[in-house]
Design a protein around this motif. Structure first.
Motif, PDB file in Angstrom:
ATOM      1  N   ILE A   7       1.045  -1.157   0.012  1.00  0.00           N
ATOM      2  CA  ILE A   7       0.008   0.153  -0.049  1.00  0.00           C
ATOM      3  C   ILE A   7       0.960   1.205   0.057  1.00  0.00           C
ATOM      4  CG2 ILE A   7      -1.711   1.340   1.388  1.00  0.00           C
ATOM      5  CD1 ILE A   7      -2.805  -1.133   2.459  1.00  0.00           C
ATOM      6  N   ARG A   8       0.396   2.030  -0.957  1.00  0.00           N
ATOM      7  CA  ARG A   8       1.142   3.599  -0.820  1.00  0.00           C
ATOM      8  C   ARG A   8       0.441   4.450   0.170  1.00  0.00           C
ATOM      9  NH1 ARG A   8       4.998   6.462  -4.080  1.00  0.00           N
ATOM     10  NH2 ARG A   8       4.450   8.464  -4.172  1.00  0.00           N
ATOM     11  N   VAL A   9       0.940   5.020   1.161  1.00  0.00           N
ATOM     12  CA  VAL A   9       0.043   5.725   2.075  1.00  0.00           C
ATOM     13  C   VAL A   9       0.387   7.276   1.563  1.00  0.00           C
ATOM     14  CG1 VAL A   9      -0.265   6.698   4.427  1.00  0.00           C
ATOM     15  CG2 VAL A   9       0.271   4.270   3.711  1.00  0.00           C
ATOM     16  N   GLN A  10      -0.398   7.899   0.647  1.00  0.00           N
ATOM     17  CA  GLN A  10      -0.048   8.900  -0.187  1.00  0.00           C
ATOM     18  C   GLN A  10      -0.610  10.255   0.577  1.00  0.00           C
ATOM     19  OE1 GLN A  10       0.872   8.720  -3.633  1.00  0.00           O
ATOM     20  NE2 GLN A  10       1.006  11.055  -3.425  1.00  0.00           N
ATOM     21  N   ALA A  11       0.498  11.040   1.080  1.00  0.00           N
ATOM     22  CA  ALA A  11       0.083  12.350   1.488  1.00  0.00           C
ATOM     23  C   ALA A  11       0.487  13.550   0.566  1.00  0.00           C
ATOM     24  CB  ALA A  11       0.866  12.437   2.716  1.00  0.00           C
ATOM     25  N   PRO A  12       0.114  14.727   0.774  1.00  0.00           N
ATOM     26  CA  PRO A  12       0.442  15.636  -0.131  1.00  0.00           C
ATOM     27  C   PRO A  12       1.811  15.906  -0.133  1.00  0.00           C
ATOM     28  CG  PRO A  12      -1.417  16.344   1.459  1.00  0.00           C
ATOM     29  CD  PRO A  12      -1.004  15.081   1.935  1.00  0.00           C
ATOM     30  N   GLY A  13       2.689  15.940   1.016  1.00  0.00           N
ATOM     31  CA  GLY A  13       4.127  16.134   1.018  1.00  0.00           C
ATOM     32  C   GLY A  13       5.006  14.940   1.047  1.00  0.00           C
ATOM     33  N   VAL A  14       4.981  14.048   1.771  1.00  0.00           N
ATOM     34  CA  VAL A  14       5.531  12.922   1.925  1.00  0.00           C
ATOM     35  C   VAL A  14       4.753  11.599   2.049  1.00  0.00           C
ATOM     36  CG1 VAL A  14       6.258  13.313   4.194  1.00  0.00           C
ATOM     37  CG2 VAL A  14       7.772  11.722   2.750  1.00  0.00           C
ATOM     38  N   SER A  15       5.013  10.495   1.169  1.00  0.00           N
ATOM     39  CA  SER A  15       4.230   9.494   1.234  1.00  0.00           C
ATOM     40  C   SER A  15       5.068   8.201   1.870  1.00  0.00           C
ATOM     41  CB  SER A  15       3.830   9.114  -0.170  1.00  0.00           C
ATOM     42  OG  SER A  15       3.047  10.024  -0.914  1.00  0.00           O
ATOM     43  N   PHE A  16       4.467   7.425   2.200  1.00  0.00           N
ATOM     44  CA  PHE A  16       5.234   6.122   2.659  1.00  0.00           C
ATOM     45  C   PHE A  16       4.568   4.921   2.595  1.00  0.00           C
ATOM     46  CE2 PHE A  16       3.074   5.393   6.835  1.00  0.00           C
ATOM     47  CZ  PHE A  16       2.376   6.637   7.084  1.00  0.00           C
TER      48      PHE A  16
END
Ligand SMILES: [Zn+2]
Length: 229
Positions: A7-16
């Motif tokens: 799973i890609r935990v997508q965030a506006p700044g930095v994902s993980f």
């Protein structure tokens, strides 16, 4: 490229990223501000929310990647594996030089403000270490952004988790800005090293939600623009 159990935990700044492993979840980096609620939402959507978080692997010591690691580990009992050369970052006392002192200044303000908890990794990562996690990960030292900056390569999927080797957005993929780099001059060699793995795809932490193949094509284009490929 289909990679089940990722799973890609997508965030506006930095994902993980979150990986299914042995009836639990291993995180690849721990996110930044709001990262834990984004993680909870992503796990719920995937139907993984009942699974325990058993481990956290880190790519490097910048606060936007390690902010939640100590807290999560304390709450869940998860182990932490992290690049040895960034040890001072986990202890909350990294040394920054040159332009990257700006980053040092921002982190000094950010650590107490954002509730960073120092931690000592349970396992130190060095170049070439094999991690029996997910479908197998090999630590690939890609220094420059930080001294310990490390990507993780899954041979089976030919997928490289490329951390902050570059930032990948449609129309403006770029190298990390100099204020964030310990030794920007070392980054071209690290890009060449990454491409020499002949990955089929890459997943950066700073980027849009494009497929790994698309991120790879942007990295190749960036390398060509810079005369590296
Ligand atoms: Zn970084």
């Amino acid at each position: 490229m289909r990679c089940p159990g990722l799973i890609r935990v997508q965030a506006p700044g930095v994902s993980f990223h979150a990986l299914r492993h042995d009836g639990g979840i291993v995180l690849l980096d721990s996110g930044f501000i709001g990262g834990l609620s984004l993680l909870a939402r992503s796990l719920k959507r995937a139907g993984w929310d009942a699974l325990p978080i058993t481990g956290i692997i880190l790519t490097h010591g910048h606060l936007d990647h390690i902010l939640n690691a100590g807290r999560l580990a304390a709450e869940t009992g998860a182990w932490i594996a992290a690049p040895r050369l960034d040890a001072a970052h986990y202890a909350g006392s990294p040394a920054y030089h040159g332009l990257s002192r700006v980053t040092g200044f921002l982190e000094t303000i950010g650590r107490p403000l954002l509730g960073f908890r120092t931690f000592t990794p349970d396992r130190w990562i060095d170049d070439g270490d094999e991690l029996d996690i997910w479908d197998g990960l090999r630590a690939v030292h890609l220094p420059g952004h930080t001294a310990g900056h490390t990507g993780y390569f899954c041979e089976r999927h030919r997928l490289l988790f490329s951390a902050d080797l570059f930032a990948s957005y449609p129309g403006f993929s770029h190298l990390p800005p100099e204020i964030f780099n310990a030794d920007g001059a070392a980054i071209p060699t690290s890009i060449a090293r990454a491409l020499a793995l002949e990955p089929a795809g890459v997943l950066p932490n700073h980027g849009d939600g494009a497929a790994p193949e698309v991120h790879l094509s942007r990295l190749v284009a960036l390398a060509k623009r810079r005369g590296l490929a």
